[in-house]
Design an enzyme around this catalytic site. Structure first.
Site, PDB file in Angstrom:
ATOM      1  N   ASP A 164      -8.066   2.658  -5.793  1.00 42.10           N
ATOM      2  CA  ASP A 164      -7.188   3.575  -5.095  1.00 42.10           C
ATOM      3  C   ASP A 164      -7.716   3.664  -3.658  1.00 42.10           C
ATOM      4  O   ASP A 164      -8.863   3.293  -3.396  1.00 42.10           O
ATOM      5  CB  ASP A 164      -7.228   4.947  -5.771  1.00 42.10           C
ATOM      6  CG  ASP A 164      -6.354   5.955  -5.069  1.00 42.10           C
ATOM      7  OD1 ASP A 164      -5.222   5.603  -4.704  1.00 42.10           O
ATOM      8  OD2 ASP A 164      -6.810   7.090  -4.860  1.00 42.10           O
ATOM      9  N   ASP A 212      -6.766   6.513  -0.886  1.00 42.08           N
ATOM     10  CA  ASP A 212      -7.066   7.881  -0.452  1.00 42.08           C
ATOM     11  C   ASP A 212      -8.090   8.509  -1.381  1.00 42.08           C
ATOM     12  O   ASP A 212      -7.881   8.589  -2.590  1.00 42.08           O
ATOM     13  CB  ASP A 212      -5.791   8.731  -0.449  1.00 42.08           C
ATOM     14  CG  ASP A 212      -4.736   8.186   0.499  1.00 42.08           C
ATOM     15  OD1 ASP A 212      -5.119   7.613   1.532  1.00 42.08           O
ATOM     16  OD2 ASP A 212      -3.543   8.336   0.206  1.00 42.08           O
TER      17      ASP A 212
END
Length: 308
Positions: free
Chosen positions: A30, A32
């Site tokens: 991922d 963020d």
């Protein structure tokens, strides 16, 4: 107190980090909360990515943020000093366009979202209306007001939209309710997102929820924790699920995404999920490994590089 202690997930030991690096051929990250927070790269991440590539590991970056296209994310990676290839990036904006392409979609798309979705639809040759162009449109609700909509719209795609308004909600509602067979597609249903490094902001779940409420329909979700992107990645590499690890900061999207796909899972505590949430007796999603942040892996760099 006893129940919370029993469910606690401790930070991975060096032996567990080496185990993770040994068993995994491909890491899916991922962005963020894992690679960056807002517009700041997390300290030590560039060195960690260099270590993994030096070990011959494949890396992919999967984000539920649909505001940018892959080209837009390339610019962000470069601005942060990260060397990433376009084919290593899977955004939910790309996933929406790829999903429509996979079903040979040939109608128009109405977009609640930003330029990332439009750019990816353009690259697939998919016609679209809405998006930022509807940001300033208003509904006056004067007597007898009637909103027209395009009857050739066969799908509504809802992504994060800082300029969402009542006009867009009504237009999307009309398409879904009145156009026969019109699909409702969500890039993701994240409750919150890291738009800045100062605080959490309401996520795309709030936009999707508005359309669910007005149409009484549940969307097709193409981002995490849906397995659409995972199937795309694993097929391109020819890897088994047990050779892939998902590294993220969210239990309900990242870790669930990995668990649903049969991947190894590693939660980092540098983003949304806190130790209190992870170790709560109410939490039912348990990662295989827990790291304070991705650069925790650097503590075993020498041993890992020798083993590779």
């Amino acid at each position: 107190m006893v129940a919370a202690q029993a469910s606690a997930r401790p930070i991975a030991t060096n032996e567990q980090k080496l185990e993770l690096l040994k068993k995994v051929e491909c890491f899916i990250f991922d962005c963020d909360g894992v690679i960056w927070l807002g517009d700041k790269v997390i300290e030590g991440v560039p060195e960690t990515l260099d270590m993994l590539r030096g070990m011959g590991k494949k890396v992919f970056f999967v984000t539920n943020n649909s505001t940018k296209s892959r080209a837009g994310y390339m610019s962000k990676f470069q601005s942060l000093g990260l060397n990433v290839k376009a084919e290593e990036i899977y955004s939910s904006s790309y996933a929406a366009a790829a999903y429509l392409e996979s079903i040979n979609f040939n109608k128009k798309v109405y977009v609640i979202g930003e330029t990332g979705i439009l750019e990816e639809l353009d690259l697939k040759g998919i016609r679209h209306v809405g998006g930022p162009g509807d940001a300033d449109k208003k509904v006056t609700l004067k007597s007898g007001e009637f909103m027209e909509h395009d009857h050739d719209v066969g799908a509504v795609v809802v992504g994060f939209d800082r300029y969402v308004n009542y006009y867009k909600i009504q237009y999307a509602t009309l398409c879904i309710r009145e156009n026969p067979g019109c699909m409702f597609i969500a890039t993701n249903r994240d409750a919150v997102t890291h738009l800045t490094d100062a605080q959490e902001w309401a996520g795309n779940g709030s936009m999707v929820g508005a359309i669910v409420g007005s149409t009484k329909r549940e969307p097709i979700v193409v981002g995490k924790p849906s397995d659409f992107m995972l199937k795309n990645i694993s097929a391109s590499l020819g890897l088994r699920p047990d050779q892939i690890a998902m590294v993220g900061d969210r239990l309900d999207t990242d870790i669930m995404f990995g668990k649903n796909g049969g991947l190894a899972t590693a939660l980092v505590l540098s983003g949304v999920t806190t130790p209190e949430v992870l170790n709560s007796p109410d939490n039912k999603v348990h990662p295989d490994f827990v790291l304070n942040s991705l650069p925790d892996l650097l503590s075993v760099k020498e041993k890992a590089m020798v083993a590779a």
